[in-house]
Design an enzyme around this catalytic site. Sequence first.
Site, mmCIF file in Angstrom:
data_model
loop_
_atom_site.group_PDB
_atom_site.id
_atom_site.type_symbol
_atom_site.label_atom_id
_atom_site.label_comp_id
_atom_site.label_asym_id
_atom_site.label_seq_id
_atom_site.Cartn_x
_atom_site.Cartn_y
_atom_site.Cartn_z
ATOM 1 N N LYS A 94 0.871 -1.179 0.000
ATOM 2 C CA LYS A 94 0.000 0.000 0.000
ATOM 3 C C LYS A 94 0.907 1.228 0.000
ATOM 4 O O LYS A 94 2.056 1.155 0.398
ATOM 5 C CB LYS A 94 -0.845 -0.018 1.277
ATOM 6 C CG LYS A 94 -2.084 0.834 1.218
ATOM 7 C CD LYS A 94 -3.290 0.081 0.721
ATOM 8 C CE LYS A 94 -4.493 0.991 0.654
ATOM 9 N NZ LYS A 94 -5.683 0.311 0.156
ATOM 10 N N GLY A 194 -20.497 6.957 5.394
ATOM 11 C CA GLY A 194 -19.570 7.276 4.301
ATOM 12 C C GLY A 194 -20.193 6.865 2.987
ATOM 13 O O GLY A 194 -20.347 5.678 2.688
ATOM 14 N N GLY A 196 -19.200 7.648 -0.209
ATOM 15 C CA GLY A 196 -18.295 8.007 -1.309
ATOM 16 C C GLY A 196 -18.448 7.024 -2.458
ATOM 17 O O GLY A 196 -19.538 6.511 -2.723
ATOM 18 N N VAL A 198 -17.628 3.891 -2.846
ATOM 19 C CA VAL A 198 -18.157 2.566 -2.509
ATOM 20 C C VAL A 198 -19.512 2.688 -1.816
ATOM 21 O O VAL A 198 -20.471 1.992 -2.144
ATOM 22 C CB VAL A 198 -17.177 1.800 -1.580
ATOM 23 C CG1 VAL A 198 -17.729 0.431 -1.230
ATOM 24 C CG2 VAL A 198 -15.810 1.659 -2.235
HETATM 25 P P1 NAD Z 1 -14.289 7.880 -0.766
HETATM 26 O O1 NAD Z 1 -13.235 8.847 -0.391
HETATM 27 O O2 NAD Z 1 -14.897 7.943 -2.125
HETATM 28 O O3 NAD Z 1 -15.511 7.997 0.262
HETATM 29 C C1 NAD Z 1 -15.342 8.150 1.634
HETATM 30 C C2 NAD Z 1 -16.571 8.914 2.122
HETATM 31 O O4 NAD Z 1 -16.524 8.955 3.540
HETATM 32 C C3 NAD Z 1 -16.606 10.364 1.631
HETATM 33 O O5 NAD Z 1 -17.891 10.668 1.119
HETATM 34 C C4 NAD Z 1 -16.301 11.184 2.898
HETATM 35 O O6 NAD Z 1 -16.928 12.437 2.907
HETATM 36 C C5 NAD Z 1 -16.865 10.253 3.953
HETATM 37 N N1 NAD Z 1 -16.339 10.479 5.304
HETATM 38 C C6 NAD Z 1 -15.081 10.782 5.676
HETATM 39 N N2 NAD Z 1 -15.021 10.887 7.010
HETATM 40 C C7 NAD Z 1 -16.265 10.613 7.485
HETATM 41 C C8 NAD Z 1 -16.829 10.538 8.771
HETATM 42 N N3 NAD Z 1 -16.110 10.790 9.862
HETATM 43 N N4 NAD Z 1 -18.144 10.208 8.889
HETATM 44 C C9 NAD Z 1 -18.892 9.974 7.786
HETATM 45 N N5 NAD Z 1 -18.398 10.032 6.549
HETATM 46 C C10 NAD Z 1 -17.104 10.346 6.390
HETATM 47 O O7 NAD Z 1 -13.701 6.434 -0.458
HETATM 48 P P2 NAD Z 1 -14.183 5.042 -1.056
HETATM 49 O O8 NAD Z 1 -13.389 4.720 -2.240
HETATM 50 O O9 NAD Z 1 -15.679 5.033 -1.105
HETATM 51 O O10 NAD Z 1 -13.703 4.054 0.109
HETATM 52 C C11 NAD Z 1 -14.382 3.987 1.342
HETATM 53 C C12 NAD Z 1 -13.632 3.056 2.281
HETATM 54 O O11 NAD Z 1 -13.563 1.749 1.694
HETATM 55 C C13 NAD Z 1 -12.179 3.444 2.568
HETATM 56 O O12 NAD Z 1 -11.857 3.080 3.890
HETATM 57 C C14 NAD Z 1 -11.385 2.609 1.602
HETATM 58 O O13 NAD Z 1 -10.075 2.356 2.064
HETATM 59 C C15 NAD Z 1 -12.198 1.341 1.601
HETATM 60 N N6 NAD Z 1 -12.019 0.556 0.379
HETATM 61 C C16 NAD Z 1 -12.299 1.102 -0.827
HETATM 62 C C17 NAD Z 1 -12.115 0.346 -1.983
HETATM 63 C C18 NAD Z 1 -12.443 0.893 -3.335
HETATM 64 O O14 NAD Z 1 -12.519 0.115 -4.290
HETATM 65 N N7 NAD Z 1 -12.672 2.183 -3.467
HETATM 66 C C19 NAD Z 1 -11.652 -0.986 -1.893
HETATM 67 C C20 NAD Z 1 -11.417 -1.525 -0.626
HETATM 68 C C21 NAD Z 1 -11.584 -0.730 0.501
#
Ligand code: NAD
Length: 367
Positions: A94, A194, A196, A198
């Site tokens: 990572k 959250g 975002g 996902v």
């Molecule tokens: P992203 O940045 O698109 O979304 C994260 C969301 O969380 C954002 O909308 C942000 O505003 C919100 N957020 C941040 N702090 C917050 C809080 N305290 N309370 C509520 N909401 C909050 O990220 P993503 O790509 O959707 O990934 C989300 C999680 O899943 C991360 O931990 C990431 O490591 C994990 N993940 C993602 C993937 C992927 O394919 N994108 C794969 C495996 C794991």
Amino acid sequence: MITEVFTANQLKKEAPVFGQLSFNDHEQVVFCQDKDTGLKAIIGVHNTILGPALGGTRMYDYNTEWDALNDVLRLSRGMTYKSAITGLDLGGGKAVIIGDPKKIKTPELMKRFGKFVHTLGGKYYTAEDVGMETSDMDTVREVTPYVTGISESKGGAGNPSPVTAYGVYMGMKASAKFSYGSDELKGKRILVQGIGHVGEELVRLTAEEGAEVIISDINQERLEEVSSKYGAHIYKGDDIYSETADIYAPCALGATINDDTINKLKVKVIAGAANNQLANESTHGVLLQEKGIVYAPDFLINAGGIINVFAEIAGYDRNEIKTKTENIYNTTLDILNKAKATNITTNAAALSIAEERILARKKENLK
Ligand code: NAD
């Protein structure tokens, strides 16, 4: 968010780096700096026994450099187990880039980062994570082939997030089956923290199945957008961890299951996308088990994204990606049953299966 900081024990004078817990068997850690572009990055290569270390790059405005180091080490270790349990021939790695992506991310900085990745000669492949877009991976691709998650138009598998969400959905359904006797999510009250890349897709999948979805995010605009798109309810209280629900899906950042939150939780299942949801794997896993809360290990159910990016290396087509991601359902159910039968935490059950696979390959490699 990062709660597992270094304890005095971990920072023993005689082993301040290799001796601390998160370092846990890391093969290599690379610190990268470029003053011209403002790049400060750390690449963690945890384990390459099963294959090259693959894991996304997270860009985040960490409070301290220690937080960044701790995050990358925990995340890269998680990738080792994620790929191992998913049956992929990949190791775990990572990267983190320190800084607010909205303020300092530029194509120059991304290219400089890509050049550092290139120096590892394929031992580490990067991809996107929080704070990154597919277009950033396209930029990195200009300077190194050791990058996945690039645009479909450029020969990549595209944005992994919808596949991650689909895998989380599969893991959530398996957990519901284990806890409620049915994997139907219709009528279930689900908290998605959250929304975002996902989280939004998970909201869509669960809402379309008829679940009552409650969403929380720090971004008010997104809350309104996602709420109106899928009919999800915006959480209005001041402590989401105290909310009564069937399922809690952490989809923001890690370590939300910690000493402060664990006693408040009024849910039966935790199944979400965030990496490293347990602030402390051992103690918090046990506390959840004692409370009778079924925890679907994050590194198991959020593996859809790694399956999707691995497809770029392995040459999988869309069907293979879907089948492998759907298999998260069976693996989750097996692990929940194994944990119950052997009276260990679900996290420990998943880790032990992943470790067995790595050990078997290590023995094979030595032959
Ligand atoms: P992203 O940045 O698109 O979304 C994260 C969301 O969380 C954002 O909308 C942000 O505003 C919100 N957020 C941040 N702090 C917050 C809080 N305290 N309370 C509520 N909401 C909050 O990220 P993503 O790509 O959707 O990934 C989300 C999680 O899943 C991360 O931990 C990431 O490591 C994990 N993940 C993602 C993937 C992927 O394919 N994108 C794969 C495996 C794991």
